[in-house]
Design an enzyme around this catalytic site. Structure first.
Site, mmCIF file in Angstrom:
data_model
loop_
_atom_site.group_PDB
_atom_site.id
_atom_site.type_symbol
_atom_site.label_atom_id
_atom_site.label_comp_id
_atom_site.label_asym_id
_atom_site.label_seq_id
_atom_site.Cartn_x
_atom_site.Cartn_y
_atom_site.Cartn_z
ATOM 1 N N SER A 32 -19.475 65.599 -6.394
ATOM 2 C CA SER A 32 -18.774 66.624 -7.191
ATOM 3 C C SER A 32 -17.749 66.043 -8.150
ATOM 4 O O SER A 32 -16.982 66.794 -8.754
ATOM 5 C CB SER A 32 -18.078 67.618 -6.248
ATOM 6 O OG SER A 32 -19.017 68.307 -5.462
ATOM 7 N N GLU A 40 -0.464 3.465 -19.740
ATOM 8 C CA GLU A 40 -1.781 3.156 -20.276
ATOM 9 C C GLU A 40 -1.764 2.604 -21.701
ATOM 10 O O GLU A 40 -2.603 1.793 -22.058
ATOM 11 C CB GLU A 40 -2.662 4.416 -20.242
ATOM 12 C CG GLU A 40 -2.956 4.943 -18.859
ATOM 13 C CD GLU A 40 -3.828 3.987 -18.052
ATOM 14 O OE1 GLU A 40 -4.591 3.214 -18.660
ATOM 15 O OE2 GLU A 40 -3.736 4.003 -16.812
#
Length: 791
Positions: free
Chosen positions: A363, A102
């Protein structure tokens, strides 16, 4: 960030020129070209301030595991798969390939390449049409940030913006931004998104063939679609690989391997592991593109598999969901987080986060209560507690199995999850103390419910979450210090703050008790108890069998398990022991099978002493077989045992003498059980033989006693509503010492009836205030008052 609007921009620029640029220019002398250059620089700076370039974009949120593995991905706010690539994701091979293809001179130009621009302009003029754009990576990044029509005016703006971007960012940051924005077709943007969604791996693991493939797609995202045009993509890829070889970018062997590599890319689903935690973290960190969680990917995957398989097996019982939380006791970090058995199951509420859902604990809070009692000095592990029918001001709890065990040790009561001893302890300690401790431990729902909580909270009458309960038990493992569970790794040297809720001694005694395996909440089948891990654990089953809990810990992990239905529907087969504990054992055996066999060491301040097994107190004269027990030095009560008391009787043991009527000769000193009235009443109701104190000498003219019978029904200060036309009967009952044979009941100081202490007496009340008295045959009496109202 959006660009400034015109109204905001002009005053800002005007102020900058007046306050900064004009005075500075006046100070610059000749020559003229210096002033021109300086003015140009100032103008560029002013324009940059007035028209800033927007470099922030909405990224897709990624949630990773502790080691960086991506667990879950979310779309960005604009519905794009735009994943944020960090600098270390850009490998040298990727950087070299993208720059060669690029922008070869990316590292050297100021944002635009003058040579390329002139060459492109010449070609376009000669051909009479646009054949070459000469865009650098910086200019392409500007175009991706600010899309414009493809015109020469747009190209000029892009050029200026590229220079502006070069001023603001470094070359590496510009390359990173470019790679995060390049398109790959559809709603996929950025190299990292393409790498994960097409190759199923992060960019750092891409081969040369794969990264070359990804560098050529952005130029033609429509015609080169991965998964659809793979053959065409391979041709283009190989053409660029040949150019890489010609340029000497990579060695021949690497290029040959890349040319021979087949292309197997196809569109994959985004990672969707740990969905509940991922959503929780995304809500807490909405602007962070990559959120690093503390989860261990192997542990998370294992836990998810076990939970889903277990949920499939219990679905036949009409139980549809489960949630699991695994904490590391050393780092306080969350290792695994499963909010439901199947997130995709919308019928059974799969998207509900069971880790944070408020449920009843059953419990499971009892260990905290016993720890507070240890720290308060009320009990030690072998202190005897009464598991007998008891009325606590109108509240008469019962045990899970509807049975009573009589006097039991505190460790037996905790290990067997007996209800009445727990309620009695809470009654002594006070609900406010337990609530304050829970608030200190981070129980948020309890803070809201504090005013309405009573004795029933220890049996599940309050709201908690699995997150809170697991952190509480992790506090037991960490010597009584509860810390906020971390969802993200702690920074180096960072300490996690904690709150001490129990002493280290009390925390150890809880764990020592909860490691016992001779207890009813052990799973009742061989498969679940054969590979029993060495852990301390406690179960809980809520009222109506809507919630099953099992939470356990060893030195390394604390694991919390909740099983039930998010709809709140109860199931008869649901219980903490047989529904939640099997999954807890599976998780420990899978996640920590090779854990060290050692256990948490007792604190040095925890000592041993001799106690009487009948009461747990210091042995007295009548204690013949003392045993050892733990105690907290300077805290545990130092009381001598009085489980038997001396009574003077006649030779046959049929009459008892007091100090005033004992004869000078012929009296015999005998030892009798010194039982509490409620325990004695239980023994009599169960027909358990107990040596009773004989009746007092009837010839004695003086009667001494500490108090009258204990009225157990009705309750002091209670209000009762009746139908005056058909009034229901109220029960009169009491508990009296074992030397009492007859009691007398009075209503508003009028004798109603005499009866034995064990006999229940009934009467029909009338509206109004009522005084109830109970006297025994020793002359002792007790009074209480109630209010009867008409409905």
């Amino acid at each position: 960030m959006s660009r400034l609007n015109e109204a905001d921009r002009r005053p800002k620029l005007r102020r900058w020129v007046q306050e900064t640029a004009s005075p500075w220019l006046k100070r610059i002398g000749k020559p003229t070209w210096v002033r021109v250059v300086a003015a140009g620089g100032l103008l560029a700076t002013g324009l940059d301030l007035a028209f800033p370039i927007r470099t922030t974009v909405p990224y897709a949120t990624l949630v990773t595991a502790r080691d960086g593995q991506i667990l879950h991905a979310f779309l960005s706010r604009d519905d794009k798969w735009r994943m944020y690539a960090e600098l270390n994701d850009i490998t040298p091979a990727l950087r070299d390939a993208i720059l060669f293809k690029e922008d070869t001179y990316f590292r050297y130009h100021p944002g635009f390449n003058p040579v390329s621009l002139l060459r492109a302009a010449g070609r376009n003029l000669l051909n009479g049409r646009r054949t070459s754009g000469a865009s650098t990576i910086t200019m392409q990044t500007v175009r991706l940030l600010e899309p414009r029509p493809r015109t020469y005016a747009s190209k000029l703006i892009e050029l200026l913006r590229a220079v502006q971007l070069e001023i603001r960012l470094s070359k590496d940051e510009i390359l990173q931004l470019y790679l995060n924005l390049i398109p790959y077709g559809g709603n996929i943007e950025g190299l990292k998104s393409a790498s994960l969604l097409y190759f199923g791996k992060p960019p750092a693991l891409l081969s040369l063939a794969e990264l070359t493939t990804l560098t050529i797609i952005p130029n033609r995202p429509s015609s080169l679609r991965l998964g659809q045009n793979n053959a065409r993509i391979v041709q283009e890829r190989n053409r660029w690989l040949a150019r890489f070889r010609s340029a000497g970018l990579y060695d021949d062997a690497t290029i040959a391997d890349a040319l021979a590599e087949p292309l197997t890319a196809y569109r994959r689903a985004a990672p969707q592991l740990a969905p509940h935690l991922a959503r929780r973290l995304r809500a807490e960190y909405p602007e962070v593109p990559i959120i690093r969680s503390s989860l261990h990917p192997a542990a998370q995957a294992t836990a998810e598999r076990l939970v889903q398989n277990y949920a499939n097996r219990i679905r036949a019982l009409n139980i549809h969901n489960a949630a699991v939380l695994v904490l590391d006791n050393r780092t306080h970090e969350t290792v695994a987080y499963i909010g439901s058995a199947d997130f995709a199951n919308t019928l059974d509420g799969g998207q509900v986060d069971g880790v944070r859902a408020v449920r009843s604990p059953g419990s499971a809070l009892k260990p905290l209560l016993y720890g507070l009692a240890f720290d308060g000095g009320q009990i030690t592990p072998k202190t005897k507690l009464a598991d007998v029918p008891t009325n606590f001001g109108g509240y008469a709890p019962s045990n899970y199995d509807q049975r009573f065990n009589g006097p039991v040790t505190a460790e037996f009561a905790l290990a067997n999850s007996l209800n009445i001893p727990a309620v009695a302890l809470l009654n002594d300690i006070g609900t406010s103390t337990l609530v304050a401790t829970m608030r200190k431990a981070g129980f948020s729902t309890v803070k809201k419910q504090a005013r309405d909580l009573g004795l029933s909270m220890i049996l599940g009458g309050c709201g908690v979450t699995l997150d809170e309960m697991t952190r509480l038990y992790a506090g037991f493992a960490n010597g009584g210090v509860v810390t906020d569970g971390r969802l993200t790794p702690a920074a180096a040297g960072q300490q996690t703050a904690g709150s001490r809720i129990l002493s280290a001694e009390a925390a150890y005694l809880i764990g020592h008790t909860l490691t016992q395996i001779t207890r009813p909440d052990l799973p009742n089948n061989f498969d679940n108890s054969y590979h029993l891990p060495r852990i301390a654990w406690k179960t809980g089953t809520s009222y109506g069998r809507r919630d099953a809990w099992s939470i356990g810990y060893n030195q390394r992990y604390t694991i919390g398990v909740w099983v039930g239905n998010f709809s709140g529907v109860g199931v008869a087969e649901l219980s903490g022991a047989n529904t939640a504990t099997p999954l807890l054992f599976q998780l420990f055996n899978a996640l920590d099978y090779n854990a060290p066999s050692g256990w948490i060491r007792p604190p040095r301040t925890l000592a041993m002493r001799l106690i009487c097994p009948e009461t747990g107190d210091i042995p007295g004269d009548s204690c013949l077989n003392p045993i050892t027990d733990y105690y907290l030095m300077g805290v545990s009560r130092h009381r001598y045992c009085q489980h038997r008391k001396p009574i003077w009787t006649n030779q046959t043991g049929t009459l008892a003498y007091c100090a005033h009527c004992r004869p000078d000769s012929g009296a015999v000193r005998r030892m009798y059980p010194n039982l509490a009235p409620n325990v004695l009443a239980f023994y009599q109701a169960q027909r358990i033989p107990v040596a009773r104190i004989p009746p007092h000498n009837p010839a004695c003219e003086r009667v001494f006693g500490s108090g009258g019978p204990l009225i157990t029904s009705p309750s002091e200060g209670s209000e009762y509503y009746i139908n005056p036309r058909q009034p229901a009967e109220l029960e009169l009952s009491c508990q009296a010492p074992n030397d009492v044979e007859t009691v007398f009941w009075y209503l508003n100081d009028k004798l109603y009836r005499k009866a034995s202490p064990q006999e229940a007496v009934f009467f029909k009340p009338r509206p109004g205030a009522l005084k109830i008295s109970c006297a025994d045959d020793r002359g002792r009496h007790t009074d209480l008052r109630i209010l009867v109202r008409a409905e």
